[in-house]
Design a protein around this motif. Sequence first.
Motif, PDB file in Angstrom:
ATOM      1  N   MET A  62      -3.195   7.085 -12.227  1.00 22.80           N
ATOM      2  CA  MET A  62      -3.333   7.929 -10.893  1.00 22.80           C
ATOM      3  C   MET A  62      -3.241   6.895  -9.864  1.00 22.80           C
ATOM      4  SD  MET A  62      -3.031  10.738  -9.732  1.00 22.80           S
ATOM      5  CE  MET A  62      -3.364  12.037  -8.324  1.00 22.80           C
ATOM      6  N   PHE A  63      -4.426   5.942  -9.938  1.00 23.64           N
ATOM      7  CA  PHE A  63      -4.298   4.925  -8.917  1.00 23.64           C
ATOM      8  C   PHE A  63      -3.245   4.099  -8.678  1.00 23.64           C
ATOM      9  CE2 PHE A  63      -5.958   0.675  -7.596  1.00 23.64           C
ATOM     10  CZ  PHE A  63      -6.218   1.027  -6.307  1.00 23.64           C
ATOM     11  N   VAL A  64      -2.510   3.838  -9.645  1.00 25.08           N
ATOM     12  CA  VAL A  64      -1.359   2.925  -9.499  1.00 25.08           C
ATOM     13  C   VAL A  64      -0.299   3.793  -8.798  1.00 25.08           C
ATOM     14  CG1 VAL A  64       0.628   1.705 -10.708  1.00 25.08           C
ATOM     15  CG2 VAL A  64      -1.906   1.508 -11.357  1.00 25.08           C
ATOM     16  N   LYS A  65      -0.285   4.989  -9.187  1.00 20.86           N
ATOM     17  CA  LYS A  65       0.885   5.748  -8.622  1.00 20.86           C
ATOM     18  C   LYS A  65       0.792   6.018  -7.194  1.00 20.86           C
ATOM     19  CE  LYS A  65       2.947  10.498  -8.916  1.00 20.86           C
ATOM     20  NZ  LYS A  65       2.961  11.604  -9.762  1.00 20.86           N
ATOM     21  N   ASP A  66      -0.699   6.366  -6.743  1.00 24.33           N
ATOM     22  CA  ASP A  66      -0.897   6.558  -5.347  1.00 24.33           C
ATOM     23  C   ASP A  66      -0.837   5.253  -4.608  1.00 24.33           C
ATOM     24  OD1 ASP A  66      -2.460   7.700  -3.028  1.00 24.33           O
ATOM     25  OD2 ASP A  66      -4.009   6.339  -3.495  1.00 24.33           O
ATOM     26  N   CYS A  67      -1.014   4.040  -4.958  1.00 26.07           N
ATOM     27  CA  CYS A  67      -0.657   2.674  -4.494  1.00 26.07           C
ATOM     28  C   CYS A  67       0.864   2.731  -4.447  1.00 26.07           C
ATOM     29  CB  CYS A  67      -1.282   1.699  -5.189  1.00 26.07           C
ATOM     30  SG  CYS A  67      -3.048   1.473  -5.137  1.00 26.07           S
ATOM     31  N   GLY A  68       1.706   3.138  -5.312  1.00 30.71           N
ATOM     32  CA  GLY A  68       3.189   2.860  -5.212  1.00 30.71           C
ATOM     33  C   GLY A  68       3.723   3.799  -3.950  1.00 30.71           C
ATOM     34  N   SER A  69       2.907   4.840  -3.946  1.00 28.69           N
ATOM     35  CA  SER A  69       3.396   5.833  -2.895  1.00 28.69           C
ATOM     36  C   SER A  69       2.979   5.476  -1.598  1.00 28.69           C
ATOM     37  CB  SER A  69       2.591   7.262  -2.860  1.00 28.69           C
ATOM     38  OG  SER A  69       3.265   7.936  -4.277  1.00 28.69           O
ATOM     39  N   ARG A  70       1.815   4.861  -1.354  1.00 26.75           N
ATOM     40  CA  ARG A  70       1.324   4.169  -0.077  1.00 26.75           C
ATOM     41  C   ARG A  70       2.087   2.959   0.231  1.00 26.75           C
ATOM     42  NH1 ARG A  70      -5.169   3.780  -0.324  1.00 26.75           N
ATOM     43  NH2 ARG A  70      -4.645   3.076   1.894  1.00 26.75           N
ATOM     44  N   LEU A  71       2.466   2.347  -0.661  1.00 27.80           N
ATOM     45  CA  LEU A  71       3.556   0.974  -0.482  1.00 27.80           C
ATOM     46  C   LEU A  71       4.767   1.474   0.014  1.00 27.80           C
ATOM     47  CD1 LEU A  71       3.835  -1.959  -0.622  1.00 27.80           C
ATOM     48  CD2 LEU A  71       4.687  -1.635  -2.950  1.00 27.80           C
ATOM     49  N   GLU A  72       5.330   2.586  -0.659  1.00 29.81           N
ATOM     50  CA  GLU A  72       6.728   3.019  -0.324  1.00 29.81           C
ATOM     51  C   GLU A  72       6.385   3.534   1.236  1.00 29.81           C
ATOM     52  OE1 GLU A  72       8.523   5.699  -2.814  1.00 29.81           O
ATOM     53  OE2 GLU A  72       7.952   4.662  -4.624  1.00 29.81           O
ATOM     54  N   ARG A  73       5.564   4.226   1.534  1.00 34.28           N
ATOM     55  CA  ARG A  73       5.295   4.695   2.739  1.00 34.28           C
ATOM     56  C   ARG A  73       5.229   3.700   3.928  1.00 34.28           C
ATOM     57  NH1 ARG A  73       0.922   5.872   6.320  1.00 34.28           N
ATOM     58  NH2 ARG A  73       1.048   7.616   7.781  1.00 34.28           N
ATOM     59  N   ASN A  74       4.414   2.661   3.521  1.00 38.49           N
ATOM     60  CA  ASN A  74       4.202   1.528   4.646  1.00 38.49           C
ATOM     61  C   ASN A  74       5.539   0.683   4.588  1.00 38.49           C
ATOM     62  OD1 ASN A  74       1.391   2.119   4.816  1.00 38.49           O
ATOM     63  ND2 ASN A  74       0.764   0.615   3.431  1.00 38.49           N
ATOM     64  N   SER A  75       6.397   0.885   3.567  1.00 41.74           N
ATOM     65  CA  SER A  75       7.534  -0.119   3.878  1.00 41.74           C
ATOM     66  C   SER A  75       8.366   0.830   4.656  1.00 41.74           C
ATOM     67  CB  SER A  75       8.150  -0.091   2.564  1.00 41.74           C
ATOM     68  OG  SER A  75       7.592  -0.858   1.491  1.00 41.74           O
ATOM     69  N   ARG A  76       8.447   2.160   4.485  1.00 44.15           N
ATOM     70  CA  ARG A  76       9.341   2.769   5.654  1.00 44.15           C
ATOM     71  C   ARG A  76       8.781   2.613   7.134  1.00 44.15           C
ATOM     72  NH1 ARG A  76       8.870   6.770   1.488  1.00 44.15           N
ATOM     73  NH2 ARG A  76       7.434   8.020   2.594  1.00 44.15           N
ATOM     74  N   LEU A  77       7.513   2.887   7.297  1.00 45.21           N
ATOM     75  CA  LEU A  77       6.927   2.565   8.591  1.00 45.21           C
ATOM     76  C   LEU A  77       7.147   1.054   9.179  1.00 45.21           C
ATOM     77  CD1 LEU A  77       3.364   4.231   8.067  1.00 45.21           C
ATOM     78  CD2 LEU A  77       5.312   5.225   9.198  1.00 45.21           C
ATOM     79  N   ILE A  78       7.191   0.050   8.360  1.00 46.92           N
ATOM     80  CA  ILE A  78       7.614  -1.171   8.720  1.00 46.92           C
ATOM     81  C   ILE A  78       8.981  -1.243   9.242  1.00 46.92           C
ATOM     82  CG2 ILE A  78       7.841  -3.678   7.976  1.00 46.92           C
ATOM     83  CD1 ILE A  78       5.203  -3.128   6.409  1.00 46.92           C
ATOM     84  N   ALA A  79       9.886  -0.763   8.400  1.00 43.50           N
ATOM     85  CA  ALA A  79      11.207  -0.662   8.841  1.00 43.50           C
ATOM     86  C   ALA A  79      11.380   0.048  10.078  1.00 43.50           C
ATOM     87  CB  ALA A  79      12.054  -0.052   7.738  1.00 43.50           C
ATOM     88  N   GLN A  80      10.787   1.117  10.313  1.00 45.91           N
ATOM     89  CA  GLN A  80      10.886   2.022  11.682  1.00 45.91           C
ATOM     90  C   GLN A  80      10.406   0.950  12.717  1.00 45.91           C
ATOM     91  OE1 GLN A  80       8.640   5.560  10.776  1.00 45.91           O
ATOM     92  NE2 GLN A  80      10.332   6.547   9.870  1.00 45.91           N
ATOM     93  N   TYR A  81       9.404   0.376  12.543  1.00 45.95           N
ATOM     94  CA  TYR A  81       8.431  -0.479  13.568  1.00 45.95           C
ATOM     95  C   TYR A  81       9.680  -1.508  13.878  1.00 45.95           C
ATOM     96  CZ  TYR A  81       5.644  -4.070  15.462  1.00 45.95           C
ATOM     97  OH  TYR A  81       5.141  -5.206  16.312  1.00 45.95           O
TER      98      TYR A  81
END
Length: 59
Positions: A1-20
């Motif tokens: 569960m923790f790894v899945k959560d980290c993966g989701s957060r990493l994807e979200r952060n990557s999208r935010l960085i691309a938008q930025y």
Amino acid sequence: MFVKDCGSRLERNSRLIAQYNSQVEFLKANAQELVDENQQIKQMISNLEAFFSQPDENN
């Protein structure tokens, strides 16, 4: 569960960085347009000052 959560957060952060990064590039382009326009305005002012500082030929 923790790894899945980290993966989701990493994807979200990557999208935010691309938008930025996209927004940064947009702002850079806008800033360059403003710099260019500012230079054009300075040149127009200089041209007007030169024109109006010429002696009047009618005198």
